[in-house]
Design a protein around this motif. Structure first.
Motif, PDB file in Angstrom:
ATOM      1  N   SER A 285       0.835  -1.200   0.000  1.00 48.39           N
ATOM      2  CA  SER A 285       0.000   0.000   0.000  1.00 48.39           C
ATOM      3  C   SER A 285       0.870   1.250   0.000  1.00 48.39           C
ATOM      4  N   GLU A 286       1.952   1.224   0.757  1.00 47.78           N
ATOM      5  CA  GLU A 286       2.842   2.384   0.799  1.00 47.78           C
ATOM      6  C   GLU A 286       3.523   2.613  -0.551  1.00 47.78           C
ATOM      7  N   LEU A 287       3.828   1.542  -1.259  1.00 48.23           N
ATOM      8  CA  LEU A 287       4.418   1.694  -2.589  1.00 48.23           C
ATOM      9  C   LEU A 287       3.429   2.336  -3.552  1.00 48.23           C
ATOM     10  N   TRP A 288       2.174   1.908  -3.503  1.00 47.73           N
ATOM     11  CA  TRP A 288       1.155   2.514  -4.363  1.00 47.73           C
ATOM     12  C   TRP A 288       0.904   3.962  -3.969  1.00 47.73           C
ATOM     13  N   LEU A 289       0.939   4.253  -2.661  1.00 47.04           N
ATOM     14  CA  LEU A 289       0.785   5.634  -2.214  1.00 47.04           C
ATOM     15  C   LEU A 289       1.930   6.508  -2.715  1.00 47.04           C
ATOM     16  N   LYS A 290       3.127   5.934  -2.739  1.00 48.25           N
ATOM     17  CA  LYS A 290       4.272   6.681  -3.265  1.00 48.25           C
ATOM     18  C   LYS A 290       4.033   7.078  -4.719  1.00 48.25           C
ATOM     19  N   LEU A 291       3.513   6.140  -5.506  1.00 51.11           N
ATOM     20  CA  LEU A 291       3.227   6.443  -6.907  1.00 51.11           C
ATOM     21  C   LEU A 291       2.086   7.452  -7.017  1.00 51.11           C
ATOM     22  N   MET A 292       1.079   7.340  -6.155  1.00 51.96           N
ATOM     23  CA  MET A 292      -0.033   8.274  -6.217  1.00 51.96           C
ATOM     24  C   MET A 292       0.426   9.698  -5.892  1.00 51.96           C
ATOM     25  N   VAL A 293       1.285   9.843  -4.903  1.00 56.64           N
ATOM     26  CA  VAL A 293       1.828  11.157  -4.577  1.00 56.64           C
ATOM     27  C   VAL A 293       2.586  11.719  -5.778  1.00 56.64           C
ATOM     28  N   HIS A 294       3.372  10.872  -6.423  1.00 62.35           N
ATOM     29  CA  HIS A 294       4.130  11.261  -7.614  1.00 62.35           C
ATOM     30  C   HIS A 294       3.197  11.771  -8.717  1.00 62.35           C
ATOM     31  N   GLU A 295       2.108  11.054  -8.956  1.00 61.87           N
ATOM     32  CA  GLU A 295       1.169  11.423 -10.009  1.00 61.87           C
ATOM     33  C   GLU A 295       0.360  12.669  -9.640  1.00 61.87           C
ATOM     34  N   LEU A 296      -0.021  12.791  -8.380  1.00 67.85           N
ATOM     35  CA  LEU A 296      -0.770  13.966  -7.940  1.00 67.85           C
ATOM     36  C   LEU A 296       0.072  15.229  -8.036  1.00 67.85           C
ATOM     37  N   ARG A 297       1.330  15.123  -7.640  1.00 69.39           N
ATOM     38  CA  ARG A 297       2.224  16.276  -7.757  1.00 69.39           C
ATOM     39  C   ARG A 297       2.362  16.700  -9.219  1.00 69.39           C
ATOM     40  N   SER A 298       2.491  15.719 -10.096  1.00 72.22           N
ATOM     41  CA  SER A 298       2.633  16.016 -11.510  1.00 72.22           C
ATOM     42  C   SER A 298       1.363  16.651 -12.066  1.00 72.22           C
ATOM     43  N   ALA A 299       0.203  16.099 -11.722  1.00 67.96           N
ATOM     44  CA  ALA A 299      -1.071  16.649 -12.203  1.00 67.96           C
ATOM     45  C   ALA A 299      -1.246  18.084 -11.728  1.00 67.96           C
ATOM     46  N   ARG A 300      -0.897  18.334 -10.483  1.00 69.77           N
ATOM     47  CA  ARG A 300      -0.999  19.688  -9.930  1.00 69.77           C
ATOM     48  C   ARG A 300      -0.095  20.661 -10.689  1.00 69.77           C
ATOM     49  N   SER A 301       1.125  20.237 -10.954  1.00 66.31           N
ATOM     50  CA  SER A 301       2.071  21.083 -11.682  1.00 66.31           C
ATOM     51  C   SER A 301       1.599  21.350 -13.109  1.00 66.31           C
ATOM     52  N   LEU A 302       1.070  20.331 -13.757  1.00 63.18           N
ATOM     53  CA  LEU A 302       0.578  20.493 -15.129  1.00 63.18           C
ATOM     54  C   LEU A 302      -0.583  21.490 -15.189  1.00 63.18           C
ATOM     55  N   LEU A 303      -1.490  21.417 -14.217  1.00 59.99           N
ATOM     56  CA  LEU A 303      -2.595  22.374 -14.177  1.00 59.99           C
ATOM     57  C   LEU A 303      -2.067  23.797 -13.962  1.00 59.99           C
ATOM     58  N   ALA A 304      -1.049  23.919 -13.125  1.00 57.21           N
ATOM     59  CA  ALA A 304      -0.476  25.238 -12.863  1.00 57.21           C
ATOM     60  C   ALA A 304       0.144  25.841 -14.113  1.00 57.21           C
ATOM     61  N   HIS A 305       0.522  24.965 -15.065  1.00 57.69           N
ATOM     62  CA  HIS A 305       1.111  25.434 -16.320  1.00 57.69           C
ATOM     63  C   HIS A 305       0.134  25.320 -17.496  1.00 57.69           C
ATOM     64  N   ASP A 306      -1.159  25.227 -17.174  1.00 64.46           N
ATOM     65  CA  ASP A 306      -2.220  25.205 -18.187  1.00 64.46           C
ATOM     66  C   ASP A 306      -2.137  24.018 -19.140  1.00 64.46           C
ATOM     67  N   GLU A 307      -1.579  22.914 -18.685  1.00 64.92           N
ATOM     68  CA  GLU A 307      -1.475  21.706 -19.515  1.00 64.92           C
ATOM     69  C   GLU A 307      -2.533  20.712 -19.054  1.00 64.92           C
ATOM     70  N   LEU A 308      -3.749  20.941 -19.483  1.00 65.30           N
ATOM     71  CA  LEU A 308      -4.882  20.157 -18.994  1.00 65.30           C
ATOM     72  C   LEU A 308      -4.848  18.708 -19.471  1.00 65.30           C
ATOM     73  N   ALA A 309      -4.550  18.483 -20.745  1.00 64.36           N
ATOM     74  CA  ALA A 309      -4.622  17.124 -21.303  1.00 64.36           C
ATOM     75  C   ALA A 309      -3.711  16.140 -20.567  1.00 64.36           C
ATOM     76  N   PRO A 310      -2.414  16.455 -20.388  1.00 63.91           N
ATOM     77  CA  PRO A 310      -1.577  15.500 -19.641  1.00 63.91           C
ATOM     78  C   PRO A 310      -1.975  15.383 -18.173  1.00 63.91           C
ATOM     79  N   ALA A 311      -2.541  16.455 -17.604  1.00 68.36           N
ATOM     80  CA  ALA A 311      -3.030  16.365 -16.229  1.00 68.36           C
ATOM     81  C   ALA A 311      -4.153  15.343 -16.121  1.00 68.36           C
ATOM     82  N   LEU A 312      -5.019  15.308 -17.127  1.00 67.67           N
ATOM     83  CA  LEU A 312      -6.099  14.312 -17.149  1.00 67.67           C
ATOM     84  C   LEU A 312      -5.553  12.895 -17.257  1.00 67.67           C
TER      85      LEU A 312
END
Length: 281
Positions: free
Chosen positions: A55-82
């Protein structure tokens, strides 16, 4: 010949000077990380450890993906954020499905291993708190729980002061000309997001004409999926705990089932649920 598959000549066999599968994945470390505390070792303790480590390994990946999605939205890159959100949803389903393995642990079996958990508890998962903070469930008091682990504490303290995924989505909407209320954009991001009537109005406009707002509409539905999956994870967790320990207190000192049940009232994206009351008149 017979019930045998020959190893093809081209398949690598000598890893004395090359990287192997085990080398790349550091399996020497990974598979040595399961250290049961019972002596003699109880059969079911390994299940409990593997369940939580994976579970902790999957959480690590989820944190990685959430951080990336947040950054992409901040740079107006909606498609890769989705795309990131789509992956997060699959991670969530895997985490929820894993509870079915732990549910094979009977109350009698868990009672044998419980003393060896001492005061350790899933409540103390720093990565789980990172996921909650990234999704917007901020709680400054939670940071103090990790005073014993300065690295985890500092990471959570940083996330506490940063915009959540939802904050970045709302800022994206404002940059696109949507009438996101100023008090929502300028709010104290160290606090949990609370419902805004003005923001419900914005989403009502989106849901009234999906084709005219397709990217935003799709993102809204992806976020609802993420929250729905999170609630399913919470509920499944509650069910398994109730099945295994009943209404006993948790190992970390919580009230157990009743404490977990109160988490079901928490929400990340309230307006995306409240707007549904307005759809279709």
């Amino acid at each position: 010949m017979g019930n045998k598959r020959d190893i093809e000549p081209s398949i690598e066999r000598d890893f004395s000077s090359q990287m192997s599968y085990g080398d790349y994945l550091r399996l020497d470390l990974l598979l040595a990380a399961q250290q049961p505390q019972s002596e003699p070792q109880l059969h079911d303790e390994l299940l409990f450890i593997v369940q939580h480590q994976t579970s902790e390994l999957w959480l690590k990946l989820m944190v990685h993906e959430l951080r990336s999605a947040r950054s992409l939205l901040a740079h107006d890159e909606l498609a890769p954020a989705l795309k990131r959100l789509a992956r997060i949803k699959h991670i969530q389903r895997t985490l929820t499905d894993q509870w079915s393995v732990l549910a094979t642990l009977t109350p009698s079996e868990y009672a044998e291993i419980r003393p060896f958990l001492a005061t350790s508890s899933g409540f103390q998962s720093a990565q789980y708190r990172e996921v909650e903070f990234l999704l917007g469930n901020k709680d400054a008091d939670m940071v103090k729980v990790f005073d014993h682990d300065p690295s985890a504490r500092d990471e959570l303290a940083t996330l506490l002061t940063e915009p959540s995924l939802y904050d970045e989505f709302l800022a994206y909407l404002a940059r696109r000309g949507y009438a996101v209320p100023a008090d929502v954009l300028d709010r104290d991001v160290t606090l949990p997001h609370t419902s805004s009537t003005g923001l419900i109005d914005v989403f009502a406009e989106v849901y009234a004409a999906p084709d005219a707002h397709w990217g935003v509409y799709e993102t809204c539905e992806e976020l609802v999926d993420v929250e729905d999956n999170f609630q399913q994870w919470r509920f499944r967790h509650l069910q398994v705990v109730q099945r295994v320990i009943g209404h006993k207190t948790g190992t970390g000192g919580s009230s157990g089932v009743s404490f977990l049940r109160r988490a079901l009232d928490l929400t990340f994206f309230p307006e995306l649920y409240e707007v549904r009351s307005r759809i279709g008149g």
